[in-house]
Design a protein around this motif. Sequence first.
Motif, PDB file in Angstrom:
ATOM      1  N   GLU A 149     -11.470  -6.510   2.495  1.00  0.00           N
ATOM      2  CA  GLU A 149     -10.912  -5.116   1.858  1.00  0.00           C
ATOM      3  C   GLU A 149     -10.817  -4.511   2.622  1.00  0.00           C
ATOM      4  N   ILE A 150      -9.860  -4.059   3.326  1.00  0.00           N
ATOM      5  CA  ILE A 150      -9.728  -2.582   4.135  1.00  0.00           C
ATOM      6  C   ILE A 150      -9.098  -1.245   3.209  1.00  0.00           C
ATOM      7  N   GLU A 151      -9.437  -0.888   3.282  1.00  0.00           N
ATOM      8  CA  GLU A 151      -7.868  -0.115   2.654  1.00  0.00           C
ATOM      9  C   GLU A 151      -7.688   1.331   3.562  1.00  0.00           C
ATOM     10  N   ILE A 152      -6.103   1.943   4.030  1.00  0.00           N
ATOM     11  CA  ILE A 152      -6.114   3.017   5.092  1.00  0.00           C
ATOM     12  C   ILE A 152      -6.236   3.897   3.870  1.00  0.00           C
ATOM     13  N   VAL A 153      -7.319   5.375   4.051  1.00  0.00           N
ATOM     14  CA  VAL A 153      -6.542   6.889   3.775  1.00  0.00           C
ATOM     15  C   VAL A 153      -6.029   7.852   4.420  1.00  0.00           C
ATOM     16  N   ASP A 154      -4.218   7.657   4.004  1.00  0.00           N
ATOM     17  CA  ASP A 154      -3.494   8.708   4.602  1.00  0.00           C
ATOM     18  C   ASP A 154      -3.238   9.948   4.709  1.00  0.00           C
ATOM     19  N   ALA A 155      -2.920  11.114   5.109  1.00  0.00           N
ATOM     20  CA  ALA A 155      -2.451  11.614   4.548  1.00  0.00           C
ATOM     21  C   ALA A 155      -1.423  13.125   5.936  1.00  0.00           C
ATOM     22  N   PRO A 156      -0.478  13.477   5.936  1.00  0.00           N
ATOM     23  CA  PRO A 156      -0.092  14.405   6.799  1.00  0.00           C
ATOM     24  C   PRO A 156      -0.613  15.459   7.747  1.00  0.00           C
ATOM     25  N   PRO A 157      -1.043  15.215   9.071  1.00  0.00           N
ATOM     26  CA  PRO A 157      -1.593  15.946   9.948  1.00  0.00           C
ATOM     27  C   PRO A 157      -1.822  17.297   9.592  1.00  0.00           C
ATOM     28  N   GLU A 158      -0.755  17.531   8.941  1.00  0.00           N
ATOM     29  CA  GLU A 158      -0.617  19.185   8.796  1.00  0.00           C
ATOM     30  C   GLU A 158      -1.734  19.724   7.270  1.00  0.00           C
ATOM     31  N   ALA A 159      -1.837  18.999   6.269  1.00  0.00           N
ATOM     32  CA  ALA A 159      -2.652  18.497   5.236  1.00  0.00           C
ATOM     33  C   ALA A 159      -4.092  18.982   5.609  1.00  0.00           C
ATOM     34  N   LEU A 160      -4.568  18.171   6.885  1.00  0.00           N
ATOM     35  CA  LEU A 160      -5.816  18.578   7.346  1.00  0.00           C
ATOM     36  C   LEU A 160      -6.016  19.759   7.691  1.00  0.00           C
ATOM     37  N   MET A 161      -5.207  20.413   8.620  1.00  0.00           N
ATOM     38  CA  MET A 161      -5.114  21.725   8.906  1.00  0.00           C
ATOM     39  C   MET A 161      -4.860  22.543   7.985  1.00  0.00           C
ATOM     40  N   ASP A 214      17.396   3.250   7.431  1.00  0.00           N
ATOM     41  CA  ASP A 214      16.448   4.329   7.596  1.00  0.00           C
ATOM     42  C   ASP A 214      16.961   5.240   7.558  1.00  0.00           C
ATOM     43  N   TRP A 215      17.817   6.195   8.317  1.00  0.00           N
ATOM     44  CA  TRP A 215      17.417   7.015   8.930  1.00  0.00           C
ATOM     45  C   TRP A 215      17.570   8.516   7.826  1.00  0.00           C
ATOM     46  N   VAL A 216      17.885   8.278   6.530  1.00  0.00           N
ATOM     47  CA  VAL A 216      17.878   8.549   5.865  1.00  0.00           C
ATOM     48  C   VAL A 216      15.516   8.796   5.637  1.00  0.00           C
ATOM     49  N   VAL A 217      15.319   7.900   6.015  1.00  0.00           N
ATOM     50  CA  VAL A 217      13.529   7.777   5.902  1.00  0.00           C
ATOM     51  C   VAL A 217      13.127   8.403   7.503  1.00  0.00           C
ATOM     52  N   ASP A 218      13.990   8.454   8.426  1.00  0.00           N
ATOM     53  CA  ASP A 218      13.731   9.046   9.683  1.00  0.00           C
ATOM     54  C   ASP A 218      13.714  10.360   9.498  1.00  0.00           C
ATOM     55  N   GLU A 219      15.074  11.401   8.874  1.00  0.00           N
ATOM     56  CA  GLU A 219      14.682  12.758   8.757  1.00  0.00           C
ATOM     57  C   GLU A 219      13.899  13.245   7.602  1.00  0.00           C
ATOM     58  N   ALA A 220      13.288  12.816   7.083  1.00  0.00           N
ATOM     59  CA  ALA A 220      12.265  12.341   6.087  1.00  0.00           C
ATOM     60  C   ALA A 220      11.203  13.567   7.063  1.00  0.00           C
ATOM     61  N   ASP A 221      10.368  14.663   6.553  1.00  0.00           N
ATOM     62  CA  ASP A 221       9.310  15.790   7.674  1.00  0.00           C
ATOM     63  C   ASP A 221       8.118  15.038   7.421  1.00  0.00           C
ATOM     64  N   GLU A 222       7.960  14.638   6.519  1.00  0.00           N
ATOM     65  CA  GLU A 222       6.770  13.462   6.080  1.00  0.00           C
ATOM     66  C   GLU A 222       6.233  12.657   5.639  1.00  0.00           C
ATOM     67  N   VAL A 223       5.880  11.395   6.189  1.00  0.00           N
ATOM     68  CA  VAL A 223       6.513   9.822   5.106  1.00  0.00           C
ATOM     69  C   VAL A 223       4.334  10.281   5.383  1.00  0.00           C
ATOM     70  N   VAL A 224       4.306   9.490   3.932  1.00  0.00           N
ATOM     71  CA  VAL A 224       2.298   9.073   3.702  1.00  0.00           C
ATOM     72  C   VAL A 224       2.209   8.252   3.351  1.00  0.00           C
ATOM     73  N   LEU A 225       1.102   7.324   3.644  1.00  0.00           N
ATOM     74  CA  LEU A 225       1.408   5.700   3.227  1.00  0.00           C
ATOM     75  C   LEU A 225       0.616   5.719   2.179  1.00  0.00           C
ATOM     76  N   VAL A 226       1.003   5.546   0.845  1.00  0.00           N
ATOM     77  CA  VAL A 226       0.055   5.392  -0.632  1.00  0.00           C
ATOM     78  C   VAL A 226      -0.793   3.655  -0.428  1.00  0.00           C
ATOM     79  N   ASP A 227      -1.641   3.884   0.399  1.00  0.00           N
ATOM     80  CA  ASP A 227      -2.278   2.254   0.237  1.00  0.00           C
ATOM     81  C   ASP A 227      -3.328   1.969  -0.559  1.00  0.00           C
ATOM     82  N   LEU A 228      -3.246   0.586  -0.886  1.00  0.00           N
ATOM     83  CA  LEU A 228      -4.025  -0.052  -2.001  1.00  0.00           C
ATOM     84  C   LEU A 228      -4.347  -1.761  -1.592  1.00  0.00           C
ATOM     85  N   THR A 229      -5.550  -2.066  -1.676  1.00  0.00           N
ATOM     86  CA  THR A 229      -5.998  -3.548  -1.352  1.00  0.00           C
ATOM     87  C   THR A 229      -4.595  -4.382  -2.634  1.00  0.00           C
ATOM     88  N   PRO A 230      -4.498  -5.282  -2.566  1.00  0.00           N
ATOM     89  CA  PRO A 230      -3.742  -6.806  -2.836  1.00  0.00           C
ATOM     90  C   PRO A 230      -4.581  -6.842  -3.647  1.00  0.00           C
TER      91      PRO A 230
END
Lengths: 367, 355
Positions: A181-193, B150-166
């Motif tokens: 398993e590999i899990e990516i820990v993501d956050a916008p750069p602003e949060a790090l700043m 898609d443009w609605v999402v493209d216009e968002a200021d931030e998109v953060v991936l919330v990940d979890l393994t299957p």
Amino acid sequence: MPSRVDGRPDPEELLRRVQADERRESRGRLKIFLGYASRVGKSFRMYDEGRRRKQRGQDVLVGAVQSKITPDIQEILASLETVPTISTRHAGRDYELMDLTALFRRHPEVCLVDGLAYDNPPGSRNPQRWQDVRELLDRGIGILTAVNVQHIREQQDKVERITGKRSPYSVPEEFLREAEEIEIVDAPPEALMDRLPDGSMPDSRRLAELRELALLLAADVVERQLQDYLDSHGVAAVWSAQERILVCLTPKSNATAMLRSGQRNAARFHGALLVAYVQQDNLGPKDREQLESHLALARELGAEVHCLRNSDFVQAILDFAREQRVTQLFVGHSFRDRGLLWRGPIDRLIDAAENFDVRLFPHPGEP
Amino acid sequence: MSHKGKLKIYLGYAAGVGKTFRMLEEAVAMRQKGVDIVIAYFEPHGRKETIAKTEGLESIPRRSLTYAGTAFEEMDTDAVLHRKPAVALVDEFAHTNVPGSKRLKRWQDVHVLVEAGIDVWTTMNVQHLESLNDQVWHSTGVRVRETVPDWVVDEADEVVLVDLTPRALRNRLERGVVYPSEKAQRALDNFFTEGNLTALRELAMRHTAHEVEERLEADPSPVGMRPPDGRKERLLICLTGSPSSAVLIRRGKRVADYLQADCLAIHVSSSPRGREDVERHMSFARNLRIATHVLEGSDVARTIAEFARAQGVTQIFMGRSLPRQWWRRFSETIVQQVVRQSRDMQVTVVAERRR
């Protein structure tokens, strides 16, 4: 590189899988938290998972912590058992070495290892910590660990182009691929700043570039996992999350335009560029020469070149496209190869195309 | 007139990966710093850990309305506007409002909040992106009905991936954290298979990487990324009334977005037959922010080629020509005619996606 068009994985790949399966039987499970910068929260996620697993009754142990510990991690550590690392000093440098002997003896179900990329002092059992981790895995101990994209060896050229710096520590990408398993820990750069303790501002553009690098690396690892899953379940994948572009060359193709366009598309999509030609025995010397020069250009652009052997040109391409899960097919188009009542090869290709687009490039020099 | 608020999207790949949990966790931290942050819409799904996270956060009551004899609850957008917090949390961005609501889609409500200067944090899954609809159907067998352009999402200021393994997600399902046990078992057997989840997860990762790159490339793209002659790409989609035009639109727009190309669509009509289907596709295209044109012409290929040339188009996207009767096979298909008449452009034939 020779290609297989029979749809079966090649023997070496099979061997790799069998060996991996055998290792996996007795091996501990490896889970890696991947981040794109320090402070993105990888370590916290790792410790948090360790805490939750302990609450669910697993035997969890901490094998290595980082020197700087935030208060939220400190709080979790207080609830977990730790085997302290051995501090040594060598040639003016401080080292923290995992106590393998103690860990082997204690043999927990799950061991948490922070700072995967650390070096061990000279004369240690293994030069690097990730190799210690591999030994723990081999003895059936499950591992949770955290690493930064800056420390993945194969990514370090790219990282250096972004940051101008290169970390002296590294973990091979192969080790990442060993992980169940590999899990990516993501956050916008602003949060790090916000979180920088010394008040200095990191370059948000650089952080964003590192972030993209980490996401794409994780996607590649997941792509491979998907392929393994489908193969091991006997499912023929006809689908790819990644764009896969196949450029089909013949002696008459407008190869330069097709390859440049293929390369640009592959780059934009972070996809794969494949090049194929169908073997023809009756090529004249001039055509042969043309084809060779097209293929040389393809190799120069870094594409994988495949030779397809099938007397039926259209079927050869269709089979290969399906096997490779192609999403875009680039072919040359001639206005001369249409029969009267019979459809030309490109018409047949378009009619039979499933799940990929066909982009047509007229042959040069035709009216 | 106040400035616009910022939009932040927590992007996941399936229910239960922890989007709402992560959003609430960050909201609680902000609240502690003294930011005026409220819950405008929250979908508890009976998940205890998530519900616990809402404690200490102000919630704006939902609006109830009745449709077809059943009571529904929606976000009370007017009440949120009236309350005017600094940040509003809005769960389930892709939700379709019940008929009779002021706006069709929740993302449109969110737009109203953002326009009014309120920052919005919201959650969605990658399969709700319009451009991925066919691909998701193709890989999972599920046709997602609630989509976000898609443009609605493209216009968002931030998109953060919330990940979890299957594996972790399937564990959560087995433990009954995501759905009640009976529903969980059905989910594990159907949609939440390891293959489906892995495929969707890869899509989410690649899409987040794309969003990051889009924001990086406010700067002009590097020379190598442009067509050899340095022209900006312009992509033309040739619509018909055929049902496969929807796939063609999504595919063309996706390629255009990745190439950072302008995207146009035309329909060439030689007769008013099937106008309704064409109009439906045109309006679908406009929703995706594709400029549409209808042209009259008896020579379809020629009209397309001339329009494309006049508009500086570099790529033409078409559907497959319909099969012809044998006696017409002497003549060229529309695709062949367009290829011949548009040699300075690339012509792409988009095949339907099948399972």
